[in-house]
Scaffold this motif. Structure first.
Motif, PDB file in Angstrom:
ATOM      1  N   GLN A 196       0.839  -1.209   0.000  1.00  0.00           N
ATOM      2  CA  GLN A 196       0.000   0.000   0.000  1.00  0.00           C
ATOM      3  C   GLN A 196       0.874   1.260   0.000  1.00  0.00           C
ATOM      4  OE1 GLN A 196      -2.627  -0.507   3.432  1.00  0.00           O
ATOM      5  NE2 GLN A 196      -4.298  -1.030   2.042  1.00  0.00           N
ATOM      6  N   HIS A 198       3.339   8.222  -0.532  1.00  0.00           N
ATOM      7  CA  HIS A 198       2.664   8.927  -1.624  1.00  0.00           C
ATOM      8  C   HIS A 198       2.688  10.392  -1.174  1.00  0.00           C
ATOM      9  CE1 HIS A 198      -0.851   9.153  -4.623  1.00  0.00           C
ATOM     10  NE2 HIS A 198      -0.561  10.396  -4.253  1.00  0.00           N
ATOM     11  N   VAL A 240      -6.558  14.798  -0.038  1.00  0.00           N
ATOM     12  CA  VAL A 240      -6.894  13.380   0.145  1.00  0.00           C
ATOM     13  C   VAL A 240      -7.672  12.883  -1.067  1.00  0.00           C
ATOM     14  CG1 VAL A 240      -8.202  11.736   1.563  1.00  0.00           C
ATOM     15  CG2 VAL A 240      -6.882  13.570   2.668  1.00  0.00           C
ATOM     16  N   ARG A 241      -8.701  13.635  -1.473  1.00  0.00           N
ATOM     17  CA  ARG A 241      -9.553  13.176  -2.588  1.00  0.00           C
ATOM     18  C   ARG A 241      -8.745  13.050  -3.873  1.00  0.00           C
ATOM     19  NH1 ARG A 241     -13.282  17.312  -0.541  1.00  0.00           N
ATOM     20  NH2 ARG A 241     -14.305  16.272   1.201  1.00  0.00           N
ATOM     21  N   LEU A 268      -6.672   9.830  -4.424  1.00  0.00           N
ATOM     22  CA  LEU A 268      -7.319   8.525  -4.581  1.00  0.00           C
ATOM     23  C   LEU A 268      -7.192   8.054  -6.027  1.00  0.00           C
ATOM     24  CD1 LEU A 268     -10.546   9.246  -2.509  1.00  0.00           C
ATOM     25  CD2 LEU A 268      -8.487   7.991  -1.788  1.00  0.00           C
ATOM     26  N   LYS A 269      -7.013   6.760  -6.205  1.00  0.00           N
ATOM     27  CA  LYS A 269      -6.831   6.231  -7.554  1.00  0.00           C
ATOM     28  C   LYS A 269      -7.944   5.249  -7.874  1.00  0.00           C
ATOM     29  CE  LYS A 269      -2.314   5.624  -6.314  1.00  0.00           C
ATOM     30  NZ  LYS A 269      -1.050   4.919  -6.348  1.00  0.00           N
ATOM     31  N   PRO A 291      -9.698   1.848  -8.579  1.00  0.00           N
ATOM     32  CA  PRO A 291      -9.279   0.571  -7.975  1.00  0.00           C
ATOM     33  C   PRO A 291      -8.808  -0.448  -9.012  1.00  0.00           C
ATOM     34  CG  PRO A 291     -11.661   0.731  -8.045  1.00  0.00           C
ATOM     35  CD  PRO A 291     -11.143   2.008  -8.636  1.00  0.00           C
ATOM     36  N   GLN A 303      -2.782   1.223  -3.837  1.00  0.00           N
ATOM     37  CA  GLN A 303      -3.797   2.079  -3.210  1.00  0.00           C
ATOM     38  C   GLN A 303      -3.253   2.699  -1.926  1.00  0.00           C
ATOM     39  OE1 GLN A 303      -6.822   2.631  -4.636  1.00  0.00           O
ATOM     40  NE2 GLN A 303      -6.230   1.291  -6.325  1.00  0.00           N
ATOM     41  N   VAL A 304      -3.710   3.911  -1.655  1.00  0.00           N
ATOM     42  CA  VAL A 304      -3.369   4.538  -0.373  1.00  0.00           C
ATOM     43  C   VAL A 304      -4.137   3.796   0.730  1.00  0.00           C
ATOM     44  CG1 VAL A 304      -3.563   6.645   1.017  1.00  0.00           C
ATOM     45  CG2 VAL A 304      -2.967   6.808  -1.418  1.00  0.00           C
ATOM     46  N   CYS A 311     -10.870  11.256   4.827  1.00  0.00           N
ATOM     47  CA  CYS A 311     -10.171   9.953   4.851  1.00  0.00           C
ATOM     48  C   CYS A 311     -11.173   8.832   5.113  1.00  0.00           C
ATOM     49  CB  CYS A 311      -9.095   9.938   5.938  1.00  0.00           C
ATOM     50  SG  CYS A 311      -7.765  11.105   5.662  1.00  0.00           S
ATOM     51  N   ALA A 348     -13.249   7.773   2.281  1.00  0.00           N
ATOM     52  CA  ALA A 348     -12.516   6.954   1.311  1.00  0.00           C
ATOM     53  C   ALA A 348     -12.023   5.648   1.933  1.00  0.00           C
ATOM     54  CB  ALA A 348     -11.334   7.762   0.781  1.00  0.00           C
ATOM     55  N   LEU A 370      -9.909   5.259   4.427  1.00  0.00           N
ATOM     56  CA  LEU A 370      -8.478   5.282   4.741  1.00  0.00           C
ATOM     57  C   LEU A 370      -8.246   5.391   6.248  1.00  0.00           C
ATOM     58  CD1 LEU A 370      -7.330   7.877   2.039  1.00  0.00           C
ATOM     59  CD2 LEU A 370      -7.520   5.391   1.843  1.00  0.00           C
TER      60      LEU A 370
END
Ligand SMILES: Cc1ncc(COP(=O)(O)O)c(C=O)c1O
Length: 322
Positions: A59, A86, A100-101, A104-105, A107, A113-114, A143, A146, A148
């Motif tokens: 991750q 990251h 933060v947004r 995001l990548k 999936p 992924q974070v 977070c 998402a 996280l």
């Protein structure tokens, strides 16, 4: 503090039998709003245990590019937890919900992924920048949306709390884990705390042991942490005021940009790459400052430098930079 260390009641913390360590852990957990707290020898170890607990190998860890976990832990997250940083370039070290947004990548099978976001409050390299309780809550909410995890590097959370006029627990609320340090403004020679849930605590203890952080009669160190917690927090405002003396004088120097200083750290960016040379010249005048890189000079105020010392340091700065 030395007296309290000498007189500390001790036991073997390997068996969780050191009464002074236990007292500091209980008090820290209770004051800072977590179910559990684990005494660790250093802030770096506390951060790295948190990263291990809150990630899976492969991750990414989202953090500001100047944060301690990125810059000063020798890629510990990669070496010890198998995760990659990251990094995000922020204005002043504060990660916003937008940062933060945007990180995001999709999936996709082939995209790392974070898993974890690390916030730093106060932010050291950005010049002791404070994140408010509201800002922290908003970023943590993004977070959570998402999915996280969140760790707060609160090495100087008491400085942030004093600057904001809030209880430190307000600045740590909602995070999975936090790390706070007794060996900075609170003046202990050694010692930090990893704050976490009761569920994470047994694993945190095992990881600490694996990293060589299991101690025996550690009560002599925890005693210093207790003195720090009980007697040093209210006076941090003096360090903040003293930092202003340095910041104001530094701001008068030509070709130096001083970052806004609200706590005990003053950072000056030198247009020319003069920071090492300036630090060396200051040392000759008895003032210790850090050249964080070629153009960044950092000065830190603390219990053992008085207002008069800071005024002398400000004079030395003016002479060296003239
Ligand atoms: C923001 C921050 N986090 C963590 C640490 C690490 O603390 P330690 O020196 O106890 O490992 C530091 C040390 O300066 C720091 O500034």
């Amino acid at each position: 503090m030395r007296q309290a260390m000498a007189e500390a009641e001790v036991g073997d913390d390997y068996y969780a039998e050191d009464p002074t360590v236990n007292r500091l852990q209980e008090e820290a957990a209770q004051r800072l709003g977590f179910e559990a707290a684990l005494f660790v020898p250093s802030g770096t170890m506390g951060n790295e245990i948190a990263i291990r607990l809150l990630t899976e190998p492969g991750q990414e860890v989202l953090a500001d590019e100047r944060s301690h976990v990125v810059q000063y832990e020798l890629s510990g997250m990669a070496a010890l937890s198998g995760v990659a940083p990251h990094v995000v370039v922020t204005e002043d070290g504060r990660l916003t919900p937008d940062h933060v947004r945007r990180a995001l990548k999709p999936p996709a099978l082939n995209r790392a992924q974070v898993g974890l976001v690390v916030l730093e409050n106060t932010h050291n390299l950005a010049g002791g920048v404070v994140s408010s309780a509201r800002e922290t809550a908003e970023t943590i909410a993004a977070c959570r949306e998402a999915g996280l995890n969140v760790h707060i590097d609160g090495a100087r959370v008491w400085n942030a709390a004093v600057a904001e006029g809030v209880a430190p627990r307000e600045l740590l609320k909602g995070a999975d884990t936090a790390m706070v340090t007794f060996s900075k403004g609170l003046c202990a020679p050694v010692g930090s705390m990893l704050l976490c849930s009761a569920r994470l605590y047994p694993r945190a203890r095992r990881v600490r042991q694996q990293l060589g952080g299991g101690l025996r009669q550690a009560g002599i160190l925890a005693a210093a942490g207790l003195v720090g917690l009980h007697t040093m927090v209210h006076r941090l405002v003096e360090d903040h005021d003293n930092a202003q003396v340095l910041a104001r004088r530094l701001a008068l120097a030509p070709r130096v940009r001083v970052l806004p200083a609200r706590t005990n750290i003053v950072v000056g960016r030198m247009e020319q790459d003069r920071a090492p040379e300036v630090a060396a010249a200051l040392a000759l005048r008895g003032v210790l400052a850090s050249a964080m890189d070629a153009s960044t000079l950092r000065l830190v105020t603390h219990h053992d430098v008085s207002r008069a010392d800071c005024e002398r340091a400000a004079d030395a700065l003016a002479a060296v930079l003239a």
